[in-house]
Design an enzyme around this catalytic site. Structure first.
Site, PDB file in Angstrom:
ATOM      1  N   ARG A  28       0.832  -1.214   0.000  1.00  0.00           N
ATOM      2  CA  ARG A  28       0.000   0.000   0.000  1.00  0.00           C
ATOM      3  C   ARG A  28       0.864   1.260   0.000  1.00  0.00           C
ATOM      4  NH1 ARG A  28      -2.887  -4.129   1.905  1.00  0.00           N
ATOM      5  NH2 ARG A  28      -5.174  -4.086   1.972  1.00  0.00           N
ATOM      6  N   GLY A  92      -1.659 -11.442  -4.900  1.00  0.00           N
ATOM      7  CA  GLY A  92      -3.075 -11.101  -5.055  1.00  0.00           C
ATOM      8  C   GLY A  92      -3.335  -9.666  -4.645  1.00  0.00           C
ATOM      9  N   SER A 165     -13.110  -9.190   2.302  1.00  0.00           N
ATOM     10  CA  SER A 165     -11.786  -9.204   1.674  1.00  0.00           C
ATOM     11  C   SER A 165     -11.215  -7.791   1.644  1.00  0.00           C
ATOM     12  CB  SER A 165     -11.899  -9.748   0.245  1.00  0.00           C
ATOM     13  OG  SER A 165     -10.756  -9.365  -0.502  1.00  0.00           O
ATOM     14  N   GLN A 167      -8.622  -6.989   0.091  1.00  0.00           N
ATOM     15  CA  GLN A 167      -8.145  -6.707  -1.269  1.00  0.00           C
ATOM     16  C   GLN A 167      -9.277  -6.099  -2.097  1.00  0.00           C
ATOM     17  OE1 GLN A 167      -6.411 -10.372  -2.714  1.00  0.00           O
ATOM     18  NE2 GLN A 167      -4.704 -10.246  -1.274  1.00  0.00           N
ATOM     19  N   ASP A 312      -4.500 -15.648   6.934  1.00  0.00           N
ATOM     20  CA  ASP A 312      -3.144 -15.970   6.466  1.00  0.00           C
ATOM     21  C   ASP A 312      -2.377 -16.841   7.459  1.00  0.00           C
ATOM     22  OD1 ASP A 312      -3.599 -14.495   4.203  1.00  0.00           O
ATOM     23  OD2 ASP A 312      -2.570 -12.701   4.922  1.00  0.00           O
ATOM     24  N   LYS A 339      -6.300 -19.026  -2.005  1.00  0.00           N
ATOM     25  CA  LYS A 339      -5.086 -18.291  -1.642  1.00  0.00           C
ATOM     26  C   LYS A 339      -3.949 -18.748  -2.560  1.00  0.00           C
ATOM     27  CE  LYS A 339      -6.796 -15.657   1.481  1.00  0.00           C
ATOM     28  NZ  LYS A 339      -6.867 -14.230   1.217  1.00  0.00           N
TER      29      LYS A 339
HETATM   30  C1  S3P Z   1      -4.407  -8.876   2.087  1.00  0.00           C
HETATM   31  C2  S3P Z   1      -5.664  -9.321   2.322  1.00  0.00           C
HETATM   32  C3  S3P Z   1      -5.994 -10.744   2.482  1.00  0.00           C
HETATM   33  C4  S3P Z   1      -4.762 -11.582   2.790  1.00  0.00           C
HETATM   34  C5  S3P Z   1      -3.620 -11.229   1.899  1.00  0.00           C
HETATM   35  C6  S3P Z   1      -3.242  -9.773   2.047  1.00  0.00           C
HETATM   36  C7  S3P Z   1      -4.209  -7.425   1.879  1.00  0.00           C
HETATM   37  O1  S3P Z   1      -6.605 -11.228   1.310  1.00  0.00           O
HETATM   38  O2  S3P Z   1      -5.064 -12.945   2.664  1.00  0.00           O
HETATM   39  O3  S3P Z   1      -2.486 -12.020   2.212  1.00  0.00           O
HETATM   40  O4  S3P Z   1      -3.058  -6.952   1.926  1.00  0.00           O
HETATM   41  O5  S3P Z   1      -5.210  -6.734   1.662  1.00  0.00           O
HETATM   42  P1  S3P Z   1      -8.196 -11.029   1.062  1.00  0.00           P
HETATM   43  O6  S3P Z   1      -8.457  -9.623   1.274  1.00  0.00           O
HETATM   44  O7  S3P Z   1      -8.474 -11.431  -0.338  1.00  0.00           O
HETATM   45  O8  S3P Z   1      -8.853 -11.937   2.043  1.00  0.00           O
END
Ligand code: S3P
Length: 427
Positions: A28, A92, A165, A167, A312, A339
């Site tokens: 970020r 991801g 999520s 993300q 995680d 994942k």
């Molecule tokens: C993350 C959010 C999580 C996590 C990933 C990092 C992030 O995924 O599993 O390792 O930095 O926003 P999800 O938001 O898809 O659950």
């Protein structure tokens, strides 16, 4: 394929100051610097493959980056159309957050990743982005990378996500910053909130009320980010489990983010009987401090709430569950299947190879605690699976293969592990 042989550990008492920096915050920090007016300064950035890929991408998007090996300074000149394909590697977080950032930028962008990332679902971000006017496409109608984006005007939205999520939430918050009106994003359960904290710290008009975040579009640029990235609780947790399962052992994990959305696995380990204390040392953007974990006999628990707060860490927690007395159950964790590997399958296969009784469910597993036996486990290219079974080896010895993935998040893992036991690499 390179493998490592791990020997059982003798009791240890350690303080670790070099846990890998937080991956979520590192990604970020370089992305958000693209939205700032002036020079952002990022100290203690995670120098691992995933986050170095994000740094490379912001350079390809036209940012001026100075890196003296200690502090990374970034000056953005607005997002420029890149000459290169943007390679997110295994991440991801990288690909999904860049989708949000780039959907409204002028130009054409192609995002891709390694063979593991290219099989992970992207519809969760491409569908809501398309619904507000983004021009984004990819294999299988936009579900699989490579993804291509042609920047477009985005409409204001009210979106209720079905998955907790961070993300997806962060992707949509980034899109909202350039939408044509006030946007609202609601999630079913609070997911990690680094995006909200960091953007608020940079002056974005963003309000969080329970599960809903309201985002006002940017009026101009944000203040630059001045951040020291704390240690990653997800990486620290491997050493927490190591101490919790090794009699007469304890470890102090220094400078870790104590953000409540990130330390739920430590709370679960406490519920299992481990002796854990937290000491707050700093509080800018995030609470940061030291976590002290001491061995105590563990017992089985059920984990079914706030799953995104420990998603995680579930592979490493499952190692503690395998050594605990009684049964442990993990439920509501279907997200594990998408994942870096299908982590329900990789945890179940790995534990069974170690002689542990495990029942597999669509959304989790039941582990009957027992005695771990030495086995040969493959990581399936998943860093957290590799490190979890290496930690299991501290009890019974273990051979774990397919190790390169560890560099995606924790390049100095073996350097730290060597303080606990003997390890031998094989080609
Ligand atoms: C993350 C959010 C999580 C996590 C990933 C990092 C992030 O995924 O599993 O390792 O930095 O926003 P999800 O938001 O898809 O659950």
């Amino acid at each position: 394929m390179r493998s490592v042989l791990v020997s059982p550990a003798a009791p240890f008492s350690l303080s670790i100051s070099k846990i890998a920096s937080d991956k979520s915050i590192s990604h970020r920090s370089v992305m958000f610097a693209m939205l700032a007016d002036g020079e952002s300064e990022i100290e203690n950035f995670l120098r691992a493959e995933d986050t170095m890929n994000s740094l490379e991408i912001v350079k390809n998007l036209g940012a001026e980056v100075q890196d003296d090996g200690d502090v990374i300074k970034i000056v953005s000149h607005g997002i420029k159309e890149p000459f290169e394909i943007l390679d997110c590697g295994n991440s991801g977080t990288g690909i999904r957050l860049f989708c949000g950032l780039l959907s409204s930028a002028e130009g054409h962008f192609v995002l891709t990743g390694d063979k593991y990332l290219r099989r992970r679902p992207m519809k969760r971000v491409t569908a809501p982005l398309r619904s507000i006017g983004a021009k984004i496409d990819g294999r299988e109608d936009g579900n699989l990378a490579p993804l291509s984006i042609r920047g477009a005007s985005l409409k204001a939205f009210t979106y209720e996500s079905k998955i907790a999520s961070a993300q997806v939430k962060s992707c949509m918050i980034l899109a909202a910053l350039n939408a044509d009106g006030v946007c609202r994003y609601t999630e079913p359960e609070l997911s990690r909130d680094h995006t909200e904290r960091m953007l608020q710290g940079m002056g974005a008009e963003l309000e969080v009320d329970g599960l809903t975040t309201t985002i006002k579009p940017l009026q101009g640029l944000l203040s630059p980010l001045k951040i020291r990235v704390p240690a990653d609780p997800s990486s620290a947790f491997f050493f927490a489990v190591a101490a919790a399962i090794t009699p007469e052992s304890d470890v102090i994990l220094e400078g870790v983010t104590l953000n409540p959305t990130r330390i739920e696995a430590f709370k679960a380990l406490e519920r299992m009987g481990a002796d854990i204390t937290y000491e707050l040392t700093d509080n800018k953007y995030e609470p940061v401090g030291n976590i002290h974990v001491k061995y105590a006999p563990l017992h089985g628990i059920t984990v079914e709430d706030n799953i995104s707060w420990l998603i995680d860490e579930l592979p490493a927690l499952s190692i503690a569950m395998a050594t605990a007395s009684g049964e442990s159950v993990v439920k509501n964790a279907k997200e594990l299947r998408v994942k870096e590997s299908d982590r329900i399958a990789t945890v179940v296969t790995g534990l069974r190879a170690c002689g542990i009784e495990v029942d597999e469910y669509e959304d989790g597993y039941k582990i009957t605690g027992g005695t771990l036996h030495k086995a040969k486990v493959e990581s399936d290219g998943d860093h957290r699976i590799a490190m979890s079974f290496i930690i299991a080896g501290l009890q019974c010895g273990m051979e774990v293969s397919d190790l390169d993935c560890i560099n995606t998040s924790f390049p100095n893992f073996f350097e730290l592990l060597q303080q606990l036991t003997q390890i031998e690499f094989r080609d």
